[in-house]
Design an enzyme around this catalytic site. Structure first.
Site, PDB file in Angstrom:
ATOM      1  N   GLU A 123      -6.062   6.952  -1.333  1.00  0.00           N
ATOM      2  CA  GLU A 123      -5.983   5.798  -0.433  1.00  0.00           C
ATOM      3  C   GLU A 123      -6.622   4.572  -1.078  1.00  0.00           C
ATOM      4  OE1 GLU A 123      -4.380   5.408   2.443  1.00  0.00           O
ATOM      5  OE2 GLU A 123      -3.607   7.444   2.164  1.00  0.00           O
TER       6      GLU A 123
ATOM      7  N   HIS B 254       0.837  -1.203   0.000  1.00  0.00           N
ATOM      8  CA  HIS B 254       0.000   0.000   0.000  1.00  0.00           C
ATOM      9  C   HIS B 254       0.873   1.255   0.000  1.00  0.00           C
ATOM     10  CE1 HIS B 254      -3.394   2.633   1.337  1.00  0.00           C
ATOM     11  NE2 HIS B 254      -2.412   3.247   1.981  1.00  0.00           N
ATOM     12  N   GLU B 255       1.893   1.274   0.844  1.00  0.00           N
ATOM     13  CA  GLU B 255       2.762   2.451   0.932  1.00  0.00           C
ATOM     14  C   GLU B 255       3.592   2.628  -0.334  1.00  0.00           C
ATOM     15  OE1 GLU B 255       2.154   4.483   3.146  1.00  0.00           O
ATOM     16  OE2 GLU B 255       0.966   3.168   4.432  1.00  0.00           O
TER      17      GLU B 255
ATOM     18  N   HIS C   5       1.582   4.268  -2.987  1.00  0.00           N
ATOM     19  CA  HIS C   5       1.560   5.734  -2.954  1.00  0.00           C
ATOM     20  C   HIS C   5       2.740   6.301  -3.731  1.00  0.00           C
ATOM     21  CE1 HIS C   5      -1.818   6.566  -0.390  1.00  0.00           C
ATOM     22  NE2 HIS C   5      -1.358   5.844   0.622  1.00  0.00           N
TER      23      HIS C   5
END
Length: 305
Positions: A229, A152-153, A156
């Site tokens: 997100e 997920h990070e 980004h």
């Protein structure tokens, strides 16, 4: 003493940034633009727009450029360059594999000591970034769940979220500064005495409008943040599967609810609930949330199956 030095350093840094931007704006308006035949020195609106753009985008990009520096000084961190423990190896190797998958430079990997399960990514570009993981997250999640959060990070970073958000922040800042200055000038002229605008009225109105308009602009920025997100969750689901990300979100939510900070926040919200200020999943709170609710994120991930 250490905290005082940190505050002093932050204040000095911001003063230097403001002085640098002010000098840059004046050089642009009074020297550089006239060299290209663009003279806005006599036009209040054009000059204010130029100043607004320099301060709006300049401040946003300086913050982005210094984001890693601020993050490292906001937590007690340690960089992982030669992982030794199983968890360190898992975090480092996962970030490395995902970076290679995207063809980007390996982000710096940092761990910081905090019982609250959390992770974040920041940095000025896709090839100059960092991923930080709290000790609470690393020790609380299973290997599959931890990998999903790391994905997920990295999502980004791969999606360019930091730069995209900075561009939007710069645009919103510019609009806020420009609109506030134009309206303040109009009001100051309206209450002018003997043809002289009131500088005090201009200053007060300008500051009040900047605060009010900044709050409205933040709604747009927060909405954009929530959208990113969902995209980062989708990236993690594509890279490692939706089930691991769903499980990680559920566990993080459960662990967060056990923290003292969460319980104190809930107590404050319960006390305000009778006043109908906001609700748990909507209203004013929803407008100013940087992240979607866990339920909404899980629902979106389940729809990808």
């Amino acid at each position: 003493m250490k905290s005082f030095k940190g505050i002093a350093l932050l204040v000095i840094t911001n003063i230097l940034i403001m002085v640098t931007l002010a000098i840059s704006a004046n050089i642009l308006v009074y020297f550089i633009l006239p060299m290209f035949g663009i003279d806005v020195r006599g036009s209040f609106e054009a000059r204010q727009l130029m100043f607004a753009a320099v301060f709006g985008f300049g401040g946003a990009f300086i913050s982005l450029w210094m984001s890693k520096w601020f993050a490292k000084r906001g937590y007690k961190m340690q960089q992982v360059t030669n992982p030794t423990t199983p968890k360190e190896k898992l975090v480092y190797n996962t970030v490395k594999a995902l970076a290679e998958r995207e063809g980007i430079k390996m982000p710096e990997v940092w761990v910081y000591w905090d019982d609250v399960p959390n992770a974040f990514a920041t940095g000025p570009s896709r090839n100059n970034s960092m991923v930080a993981v709290s000790s609470g997250l690393a020790t609380s999640l299973s290997d599959a769940e931890l990998k999903a959060v790391l994905a997920h990070e990295v999502g980004h970073i791969a999606n360019g979220d930091m730069v995209a958000t900075t561009l939007l922040q710069g645009l919103m800042n510019t609009m806020v500064y420009f609109a506030a200055s134009i309206i303040a000038r109009f009001v100051a002229n309206a209450v002018a005495r003997d043809g002289e605008p009131s500088h005090m009225v201009y200053f007060i109105v300008d500051i009040v409008l900047q605060i009010m308009l900044s709050i409205l602009a933040s709604i747009v920025i927060f909405a954009f943040s929530r959208k990113r997100e969902f995209k980062a969750d989708a990236y993690a689901a594509d890279a490692l599967g939706a089930d691991a990300m769903i499980s990680a979100l559920q566990k993080i939510d459960a662990l967060s609810r056990q923290s003292v900070e969460w319980q104190q926040r809930e107590a404050r919200e319960d006390a305000l609930a009778t006043m109908k200020i906001y609700g748990a999943h909507g209203g004013m709170k929803g407008l100013f949330a940087t992240h979607p609710t866990i339920e909404d994120r899980i629902a979106a991930l389940r729809n990808r199956r």
